[in-house]
Design a protein around this motif. Sequence first.
Motif, PDB file in Angstrom:
ATOM      1  N   ALA A   6     -12.289   2.179  -5.812  1.00 57.71           N
ATOM      2  CA  ALA A   6     -10.980   1.843  -5.248  1.00 57.71           C
ATOM      3  C   ALA A   6     -10.408   0.578  -5.869  1.00 57.71           C
ATOM      4  O   ALA A   6      -9.205   0.364  -5.841  1.00 57.71           O
ATOM      5  CB  ALA A   6     -11.090   1.669  -3.729  1.00 57.71           C
ATOM      6  N   PRO A   8      -9.865  -0.729  -9.051  1.00 60.65           N
ATOM      7  CA  PRO A   8      -8.791  -0.678 -10.052  1.00 60.65           C
ATOM      8  C   PRO A   8      -7.461  -0.196  -9.482  1.00 60.65           C
ATOM      9  O   PRO A   8      -6.393  -0.700  -9.834  1.00 60.65           O
ATOM     10  CB  PRO A   8      -9.352   0.298 -11.098  1.00 60.65           C
ATOM     11  CG  PRO A   8     -10.825   0.222 -10.935  1.00 60.65           C
ATOM     12  CD  PRO A   8     -11.046   0.037  -9.467  1.00 60.65           C
ATOM     13  N   ASP A   9      -7.515   0.809  -8.608  1.00 62.41           N
ATOM     14  CA  ASP A   9      -6.278   1.309  -8.011  1.00 62.41           C
ATOM     15  C   ASP A   9      -5.610   0.231  -7.164  1.00 62.41           C
ATOM     16  O   ASP A   9      -4.402   0.058  -7.193  1.00 62.41           O
ATOM     17  CB  ASP A   9      -6.564   2.543  -7.141  1.00 62.41           C
ATOM     18  CG  ASP A   9      -6.914   3.765  -7.985  1.00 62.41           C
ATOM     19  OD1 ASP A   9      -6.579   3.754  -9.180  1.00 62.41           O
ATOM     20  OD2 ASP A   9      -7.522   4.703  -7.448  1.00 62.41           O
ATOM     21  N   ALA A  10      -6.428  -0.477  -6.393  1.00 58.89           N
ATOM     22  CA  ALA A  10      -5.887  -1.543  -5.553  1.00 58.89           C
ATOM     23  C   ALA A  10      -5.284  -2.651  -6.420  1.00 58.89           C
ATOM     24  O   ALA A  10      -4.225  -3.197  -6.104  1.00 58.89           O
ATOM     25  CB  ALA A  10      -6.984  -2.111  -4.652  1.00 58.89           C
ATOM     26  N   THR A  12      -4.088  -2.287  -9.482  1.00 63.60           N
ATOM     27  CA  THR A  12      -2.862  -1.772 -10.091  1.00 63.60           C
ATOM     28  C   THR A  12      -1.711  -1.804  -9.099  1.00 63.60           C
ATOM     29  O   THR A  12      -0.586  -2.173  -9.447  1.00 63.60           O
ATOM     30  CB  THR A  12      -3.075  -0.326 -10.588  1.00 63.60           C
ATOM     31  OG1 THR A  12      -4.111  -0.331 -11.571  1.00 63.60           O
ATOM     32  CG2 THR A  12      -1.798   0.227 -11.197  1.00 63.60           C
ATOM     33  N   GLU A  13      -1.992  -1.424  -7.856  1.00 58.37           N
ATOM     34  CA  GLU A  13      -0.947  -1.437  -6.832  1.00 58.37           C
ATOM     35  C   GLU A  13      -0.481  -2.868  -6.550  1.00 58.37           C
ATOM     36  O   GLU A  13       0.709  -3.104  -6.331  1.00 58.37           O
ATOM     37  CB  GLU A  13      -1.474  -0.804  -5.540  1.00 58.37           C
ATOM     38  CG  GLU A  13      -0.405  -0.595  -4.475  1.00 58.37           C
ATOM     39  CD  GLU A  13       0.750   0.261  -4.960  1.00 58.37           C
ATOM     40  OE1 GLU A  13       1.899  -0.026  -4.546  1.00 58.37           O
ATOM     41  OE2 GLU A  13       0.533   1.183  -5.760  1.00 58.37           O
ATOM     42  N   ARG A  16       1.867  -3.746  -9.350  1.00 56.24           N
ATOM     43  CA  ARG A  16       3.155  -3.074  -9.160  1.00 56.24           C
ATOM     44  C   ARG A  16       3.989  -3.776  -8.088  1.00 56.24           C
ATOM     45  O   ARG A  16       5.191  -3.966  -8.254  1.00 56.24           O
ATOM     46  CB  ARG A  16       2.937  -1.609  -8.774  1.00 56.24           C
ATOM     47  CG  ARG A  16       2.389  -0.743  -9.893  1.00 56.24           C
ATOM     48  CD  ARG A  16       2.231   0.704  -9.432  1.00 56.24           C
ATOM     49  NE  ARG A  16       1.648   1.540 -10.470  1.00 56.24           N
ATOM     50  CZ  ARG A  16       2.363   2.115 -11.443  1.00 56.24           C
ATOM     51  NH1 ARG A  16       3.677   1.966 -11.480  1.00 56.24           N
ATOM     52  NH2 ARG A  16       1.769   2.864 -12.360  1.00 56.24           N
TER      53      ARG A  16
END
Length: 207
Positions: A6, A8-10, A12-13, A16
Amino acid sequence: MTDLLAGPDAATEAVRTAVIEAAIALFREQPLHHVALDEVAAAAGISTAELTAIHPTVDDLVIAVIRAWNQRRTAPLMPIAEGHGAVAFLRAIVLANAADPALMRLLTSAATIAATPTLPQAEQLQASWIHFHAIVQRALTQDVAVGREPATMEPARGAEQLIALYEGLQLQSMVRPHMDVVEAYDRAVTRLRDGWSRDYPPSVWEI
């Protein structure tokens, strides 16, 4: 393992979100064509390369900003459309814009992108305006059903007219800064609704 996946996704978010917030802050102070990607990247605390990996062009960034910023402004006002009708909903947006006019300035600038079919972002921006029309049309349909608006008003046409009134007055208020846009909206929408209460006689205008 779940936390590692989780991560990398966190991250990246989070990047953003930082980019959107930085862009909103810059668009509050400067017109669209004055904001450069490297300026947004610096304000977000990332490199220009990291930013362009997410938003390759300013136009791409504008679409993301409009989606996020418009949702932030409009979502809390949706219960007004449901409980009090389309006219009250648009009036609430006029009040929100009067308090924070930067989003309306960005939307007005972005209309030139939406109106240029050769630009790859045009269709996405057009979809935002089409969606807004659908929201207003749906609210007007409900207004007719509960008796807030007359059955002589066709919701699709009424939405065109109401949005044209709202957007036209907003544009005037940007170039005539001493104009009371809320008072102008109230006066114009009163006249518009009076017309809705009458049968529409199709006619051909001759010059």
